[in-house]
Write an enzyme that holds these catalytic residues in place. Sequence first.
Site, PDB file in Angstrom:
ATOM      1  CD  GLU A   1     -51.094  77.819  45.429  1.00 22.47           C
ATOM      2  OE1 GLU A   1     -51.444  78.598  46.330  1.00 22.47           O
ATOM      3  OE2 GLU A   1     -50.347  76.835  45.628  1.00 22.47           O
TER       4      GLU A   1
ATOM      5  CG  ASP B   1     -53.575  81.706  48.443  1.00 24.12           C
ATOM      6  OD1 ASP B   1     -53.925  82.711  49.080  1.00 24.12           O
ATOM      7  OD2 ASP B   1     -52.804  80.854  48.920  1.00 24.12           O
ATOM      8  CB  THR B   2     -57.670  85.601  49.267  1.00 24.42           C
ATOM      9  OG1 THR B   2     -57.205  85.008  50.495  1.00 24.42           O
ATOM     10  CG2 THR B   2     -59.027  85.021  48.906  1.00 24.42           C
TER      11      THR B   2
ATOM     12  NE  ARG C   1     -49.235  82.778  52.100  1.00 21.31           N
ATOM     13  CZ  ARG C   1     -48.335  82.521  51.149  1.00 21.31           C
ATOM     14  NH1 ARG C   1     -47.092  82.930  51.273  1.00 21.31           N
ATOM     15  NH2 ARG C   1     -48.692  81.851  50.072  1.00 21.31           N
TER      16      ARG C   1
ATOM     17  CD  GLU D   1     -50.602  77.352  52.019  1.00 22.89           C
ATOM     18  OE1 GLU D   1     -49.866  76.431  51.646  1.00 22.89           O
ATOM     19  OE2 GLU D   1     -50.872  78.331  51.277  1.00 22.89           O
TER      20      GLU D   1
END
Length: 294
Positions: free
Chosen positions: A153, A186-187, A218, A248
């Site tokens: 990640e 992950d944006t 988020r 998420e």
Amino acid sequence: MDNKIGMSFTYWCQDWSGDFRYYARKIAGLGYDVMEMSLTNLDSLSRSGLDDVKKLGEDLGLGFSFTVGLTPDRDLTVEDEAVRRRGIEYVKRLLETAHYMGGDVLGGLSYCAWPPVFPPYPFDRSAYMDRAASSLGEVVKTAEDLGMTLCFEVVNRFDAFLFTTVDESVEFCKRVGSPNLKMHLDTFHMNIEEDLIGAAILRGAGHIGYFHVGETDRRPLDGKGRMDWDEFFSTLAKIDYRGCIIQEPVIRSGGQVGYDMRMWRDQSHGADEAQLDAMAKSSLDYIRAMCANY
């Protein structure tokens, strides 16, 4: 686009553990294709426990994806060889567990401690990078043997210090040199570190294996924030991204999840479980509509 869409079970939890069976039924019932689970907790189940969850997924038509955040005593980047060796063997075992459960990708911070542990300043970042390359170069051989993809990640500067941009991560993929090692993007993190998310995705083409999506704070993806989702989904289509698109969300404070994710306010506005379900369903509908556009 016809990607599988997933949701992390932690959306409903305030701790990293939970009843995987309960959340599998919920996530499948909402219409998602995949449930993302933390392998740290799944790894603690007995073989019969794993079999129960696996069978339930098969019955529901629900796939599983997996992420991990390593503890400091398993960090693959530190100088202590015993710690690295412990971490290497642990991630290999997690790959085997994910494979047993029918997964084909392991994402997350599979190379360093999370929540983050930063070395005292100043430190030699290149030495940590060297150790990460050596360690993941060994681990990815297990992924190759299993036909899986190991995705590391890429997170923002407050969560790690090795990989914070796509450009750094592409160079790392090339250095390790395995087609089974790819980026987990992950944006949320890209919004902090990348000038243009679409352009960054284009530069990462061929090296992206897993994607987390969500609004900048988020919350579940809904198109009501400042993220340009047309740019995002059209770019995924341009690079022919075939991997999962996973949510998420973290919108509630409290518990270990809220603490580790630094969520100090309740972004759910007091939502109960039924309201959380409704938000998750609405978000899924939005993502499917965007995928259908491209």
